[in-house]
Write a protein that holds these residues in place. Structure first.
Motif, PDB file in Angstrom:
ATOM      1  N   GLY A 295      -2.084  -4.141  16.561  1.00  0.00           N
ATOM      2  CA  GLY A 295      -1.768  -5.502  16.981  1.00  0.00           C
ATOM      3  C   GLY A 295      -2.671  -6.574  16.398  1.00  0.00           C
ATOM      4  N   MET A 296      -3.786  -6.178  15.807  1.00  0.00           N
ATOM      5  CA  MET A 296      -4.661  -7.161  15.155  1.00  0.00           C
ATOM      6  C   MET A 296      -4.131  -7.463  13.752  1.00  0.00           C
ATOM      7  SD  MET A 296      -6.904  -7.897  17.407  1.00  0.00           S
ATOM      8  CE  MET A 296      -8.184  -8.741  16.475  1.00  0.00           C
ATOM      9  N   PRO A 297      -4.309  -8.695  13.262  1.00  0.00           N
ATOM     10  CA  PRO A 297      -3.756  -9.070  11.956  1.00  0.00           C
ATOM     11  C   PRO A 297      -4.548  -8.458  10.799  1.00  0.00           C
ATOM     12  CG  PRO A 297      -4.957 -10.922  12.917  1.00  0.00           C
ATOM     13  CD  PRO A 297      -4.912  -9.852  13.964  1.00  0.00           C
ATOM     14  N   LEU A 298      -3.898  -7.571  10.083  1.00  0.00           N
ATOM     15  CA  LEU A 298      -4.520  -6.906   8.936  1.00  0.00           C
ATOM     16  C   LEU A 298      -3.416  -6.380   8.034  1.00  0.00           C
ATOM     17  CD1 LEU A 298      -7.375  -6.013   7.842  1.00  0.00           C
ATOM     18  CD2 LEU A 298      -6.849  -3.755   8.795  1.00  0.00           C
ATOM     19  N   SER A 299      -3.648  -6.438   6.735  1.00  0.00           N
ATOM     20  CA  SER A 299      -2.717  -5.842   5.776  1.00  0.00           C
ATOM     21  C   SER A 299      -3.515  -5.351   4.581  1.00  0.00           C
ATOM     22  CB  SER A 299      -1.659  -6.852   5.326  1.00  0.00           C
ATOM     23  OG  SER A 299      -2.239  -7.912   4.581  1.00  0.00           O
ATOM     24  N   ALA A 300      -2.838  -4.605   3.713  1.00  0.00           N
ATOM     25  CA  ALA A 300      -3.551  -4.010   2.591  1.00  0.00           C
ATOM     26  C   ALA A 300      -2.632  -3.766   1.413  1.00  0.00           C
ATOM     27  CB  ALA A 300      -4.195  -2.685   3.023  1.00  0.00           C
ATOM     28  N   VAL A 301      -3.237  -3.760   0.239  1.00  0.00           N
ATOM     29  CA  VAL A 301      -2.620  -3.202  -0.966  1.00  0.00           C
ATOM     30  C   VAL A 301      -3.507  -2.037  -1.392  1.00  0.00           C
ATOM     31  CG1 VAL A 301      -1.885  -3.579  -3.345  1.00  0.00           C
ATOM     32  CG2 VAL A 301      -1.761  -5.457  -1.686  1.00  0.00           C
ATOM     33  N   THR A 302      -2.900  -0.866  -1.519  1.00  0.00           N
ATOM     34  CA  THR A 302      -3.620   0.329  -1.938  1.00  0.00           C
ATOM     35  C   THR A 302      -2.892   0.909  -3.140  1.00  0.00           C
ATOM     36  OG1 THR A 302      -4.288   0.800   0.343  1.00  0.00           O
ATOM     37  CG2 THR A 302      -4.410   2.626  -1.224  1.00  0.00           C
ATOM     38  N   GLY A 303      -3.648   1.386  -4.116  1.00  0.00           N
ATOM     39  CA  GLY A 303      -2.965   1.971  -5.266  1.00  0.00           C
ATOM     40  C   GLY A 303      -3.899   2.433  -6.350  1.00  0.00           C
ATOM     41  N   ARG A 304      -3.313   2.677  -7.483  1.00  0.00           N
ATOM     42  CA  ARG A 304      -4.041   3.249  -8.611  1.00  0.00           C
ATOM     43  C   ARG A 304      -5.236   2.371  -8.981  1.00  0.00           C
ATOM     44  NH1 ARG A 304      -1.370   7.516 -10.522  1.00  0.00           N
ATOM     45  NH2 ARG A 304       0.843   7.693  -9.939  1.00  0.00           N
ATOM     46  N   ALA A 305      -6.383   3.020  -9.139  1.00  0.00           N
ATOM     47  CA  ALA A 305      -7.622   2.289  -9.381  1.00  0.00           C
ATOM     48  C   ALA A 305      -7.527   1.403 -10.610  1.00  0.00           C
ATOM     49  CB  ALA A 305      -8.782   3.284  -9.516  1.00  0.00           C
ATOM     50  N   GLU A 306      -6.883   1.914 -11.672  1.00  0.00           N
ATOM     51  CA  GLU A 306      -6.837   1.137 -12.908  1.00  0.00           C
ATOM     52  C   GLU A 306      -6.005  -0.128 -12.762  1.00  0.00           C
ATOM     53  OE1 GLU A 306      -3.635   4.417 -13.375  1.00  0.00           O
ATOM     54  OE2 GLU A 306      -5.623   4.171 -12.459  1.00  0.00           O
ATOM     55  N   LEU A 307      -5.061  -0.133 -11.828  1.00  0.00           N
ATOM     56  CA  LEU A 307      -4.257  -1.331 -11.601  1.00  0.00           C
ATOM     57  C   LEU A 307      -5.047  -2.380 -10.828  1.00  0.00           C
ATOM     58  CD1 LEU A 307      -0.813   0.265 -10.627  1.00  0.00           C
ATOM     59  CD2 LEU A 307      -1.520  -0.615 -12.859  1.00  0.00           C
ATOM     60  N   LEU A 308      -5.614  -1.981  -9.693  1.00  0.00           N
ATOM     61  CA  LEU A 308      -6.364  -2.959  -8.901  1.00  0.00           C
ATOM     62  C   LEU A 308      -7.610  -3.440  -9.625  1.00  0.00           C
ATOM     63  CD1 LEU A 308      -4.799  -1.155  -6.468  1.00  0.00           C
ATOM     64  CD2 LEU A 308      -6.022  -2.890  -5.161  1.00  0.00           C
ATOM     65  N   ASP A 309      -8.249  -2.566 -10.369  1.00  0.00           N
ATOM     66  CA  ASP A 309      -9.466  -2.958 -11.075  1.00  0.00           C
ATOM     67  C   ASP A 309      -9.190  -3.774 -12.329  1.00  0.00           C
ATOM     68  OD1 ASP A 309     -10.999  -1.777  -9.151  1.00  0.00           O
ATOM     69  OD2 ASP A 309     -11.486   0.023 -10.304  1.00  0.00           O
ATOM     70  N   ALA A 310      -7.912  -3.922 -12.687  1.00  0.00           N
ATOM     71  CA  ALA A 310      -7.577  -4.762 -13.839  1.00  0.00           C
ATOM     72  C   ALA A 310      -7.730  -6.243 -13.534  1.00  0.00           C
ATOM     73  CB  ALA A 310      -6.132  -4.481 -14.270  1.00  0.00           C
ATOM     74  N   VAL A 311      -7.760  -6.594 -12.252  1.00  0.00           N
ATOM     75  CA  VAL A 311      -7.877  -8.000 -11.861  1.00  0.00           C
ATOM     76  C   VAL A 311      -9.334  -8.444 -11.965  1.00  0.00           C
ATOM     77  CG1 VAL A 311      -7.492  -9.676 -10.014  1.00  0.00           C
ATOM     78  CG2 VAL A 311      -5.899  -7.769 -10.325  1.00  0.00           C
ATOM     79  N   HIS A 312      -9.556  -9.623 -12.533  1.00  0.00           N
ATOM     80  CA  HIS A 312     -10.896 -10.171 -12.727  1.00  0.00           C
ATOM     81  C   HIS A 312     -11.592 -10.423 -11.384  1.00  0.00           C
ATOM     82  CE1 HIS A 312      -7.896 -13.401 -12.510  1.00  0.00           C
ATOM     83  NE2 HIS A 312      -8.805 -14.080 -11.832  1.00  0.00           N
ATOM     84  N   GLY A 313     -12.902 -10.373 -11.385  1.00  0.00           N
ATOM     85  CA  GLY A 313     -13.691 -10.624 -10.191  1.00  0.00           C
ATOM     86  C   GLY A 313     -13.372 -11.983  -9.584  1.00  0.00           C
ATOM     87  N   GLY A 314     -13.122 -12.007  -8.276  1.00  0.00           N
ATOM     88  CA  GLY A 314     -12.750 -13.244  -7.593  1.00  0.00           C
ATOM     89  C   GLY A 314     -11.263 -13.515  -7.596  1.00  0.00           C
ATOM     90  N   GLY A 315     -10.482 -12.702  -8.301  1.00  0.00           N
ATOM     91  CA  GLY A 315      -9.048 -12.917  -8.391  1.00  0.00           C
ATOM     92  C   GLY A 315      -8.282 -12.481  -7.155  1.00  0.00           C
TER      93      GLY A 315
END
Length: 453
Positions: A295-315
């Motif tokens: 019931g608390m507000p929370l969400s997530a994106v989980t997935g392949r490390a190479e995909l999430l780590d492709a985004v620049h720091g702060g993105g």
């Protein structure tokens, strides 16, 4: 289940409702809350636990909606309440992007382990399902260098500008809110009850969608294909077996990020941790929310490390994303799901509901308003059609659906409607509901269907 409930688990309707206190609150609401925010139930909540909701006038309702699949472990699970209390005594917020904390890391570790696939994973946390979906698309676009995103007929992915573009249904979600984000395309969904060719297989339905993608967009232009493994607002549509695996295979063959939107179907709701697991599909990215944190507000994106780590720091990030109180609630809720085997409980609920409502459908006959009974686990639906059309035109009957929901509410049972045509009742009971309470709720629903058949 061996559960001690805080509130008595019984339906109780004292008289006409909304009662006087709910009416007073409704008047205050009308003077202060925007009209664009609608509520399907006209009573105001005072307390909730297990499978019941108590209103401010002393009525007790059976909850077959779970706040739209959110209160999977109940609305006041003792473990969640304890974890929240402990966390707020220390700090309610620091912003993980400024001063990080262990709770965020622990939730990410848990999601990396629970989500399908043995590959190396990363997780980023947000507040809502729409935020998770929008960020999954951002990640896919950065990682692939492509722009196009494919969604499906009957899809619902959220209310932000991008996710409204992904969502199929115009009213009430999109009407008047355009223009929407570009480079979004729509492919045909596998909808077994409404297929023009009832013999079409899941794989054949997938090839139909793939042909459209290839001819109208070009596979090499597609950053992501996003799909709800069981569609939610669109009508709890379960695609035919083979549809999801073939779409995922096509994505892999063409360097397309396959995103499973499990915001509504995740966290034991369908009898597995995640709905894609029923067909062994491993998504590149998976979006979660709703049942994640009791019931608390929370969400997530989980997935392949190479995909999430492709985004620049702060993105990626957000001021409240991965709030420490919500993270504490999530860890406790997931532990409750595991220790109480709520996956197994969801399968028990499915067996009970399908047995009861299947028997009712058989009793009423092929010419009744019950067109289809479908779903997995405790994510189940009844689609209603005009009497006599179930085996012919399958004309949607939104009026009967509305009347059935109203009948149930007057008898003390909260159920939700959905569907592209407004003709589907969806059943989303808390997975901690007792057998007795579930049976009572189904008694009322059956009576409502009979009264409107």
């Amino acid at each position: 289940m061996d559960i001690t409930y805080r509130l008595e688990q019984k339906r109780r309707v004292l008289g006409d409702f909304p009662g006087p206190k709910s009416l007073e609150l409704a008047a205050r609401r009308a003077a202060s809350v925007a009209k664009g925010v609608a509520s399907s139930v006209p009573v105001y909540v005072a307390d909730a636990d297990g499978g019941v909701i108590h209103d401010v006038d002393g009525n007790s309702f059976i909850d077959l909606g779970s706040g739209i699949a959110v209160t999977t472990v109940g609305a006041s699970d003792a473990a969640v309440v304890g974890a929240v209390k402990e966390q707020v005594e220390h700090f309610t917020h620091t912003c993980f992007m400024v001063s990080p904390y262990e709770g965020y890391v622990a939730v990410a570790e848990k999601l990396n382990r629970l989500t399908p696939g043995e590959h190396e994973k990363r997780t980023v946390l947000f507040n809502s399902g729409a935020e998770a979906v929008e960020n999954a698309v951002k990640i896919a676009r950065v990682a692939t260098g492509r722009d196009a995103v494919v969604a499906f007929d009957h899809a619902y992915h959220g209310r932000t500008n991008l996710t409204m573009g992904l969502t199929a249904k115009a009213m009430p979600y999109k009407h008047g809110f355009g223009p929407f984000a570009g480079e979004i395309y729509r492919a045909p969904m596998s909808y077994p009850f409404r297929e023009e060719n009832p013999q079409i297989t899941g794989k054949e339905a997938a090839e139909r969608a793939i042909l459209l993608i290839q001819k109208q967009i070009g596979a090499d232009q597609v950053a992501a294909i996003i799909i709800e493994p069981i569609q939610g607002e669109g009508g709890f549509i379960v695609p035919a077996d083979g549809f999801l695996p073939r779409i995922a295979e096509f994505a892999k063959e063409n360097g397309i990020v396959f995103i499973a939107d499990e915001v509504q179907s995740g966290f034991c709701r369908t009898g597995e941790w995640f709905a894609v697991q029923h067909e062994g599909v491993v998504p590149d990215l998976i979006t979660t929310a709703k049942g994640i944190a009791g019931g608390m507000p929370l969400s997530a994106v989980t997935g392949r490390a190479e995909l999430l780590d492709a985004v620049h720091g702060g993105g990626l990030g957000g001021t409240y994303g991965g709030n420490p109180v919500a993270c504490a609630a999530a860890l406790a809720a997931i532990e409750t799901m595991d220790s109480q085997d709520l996956r197994g409980r969801a399968r028990e609920i499915e067996a009970t509901v399908k047995r009861r409502l299947g028997a009712l459908r058989d009793e009423l006959g092929a010419d009744s308003i019950v067109g289809d009974l479908r779903g997995r686990g405790a994510m189940l639906a009844i689609e209603f059609v005009k009497k006599g059309s179930a085996t012919t035109t399958k004309e949607p009957d939104a009026d009967a659906t509305k009347k059935i929901a109203e009948y149930c509410l007057k008898e003390g049972v909260i159920i939700l409607t959905c569907g592209t045509y407004g003709n589907v009742i969806r059943l989303l009971p808390p997975l901690v509901i007792s057998d007795e309470l579930l049976a009572d709720g189904l008694d009322v629903l059956e009576a409502a269907i009979r009264a409107n058949s």
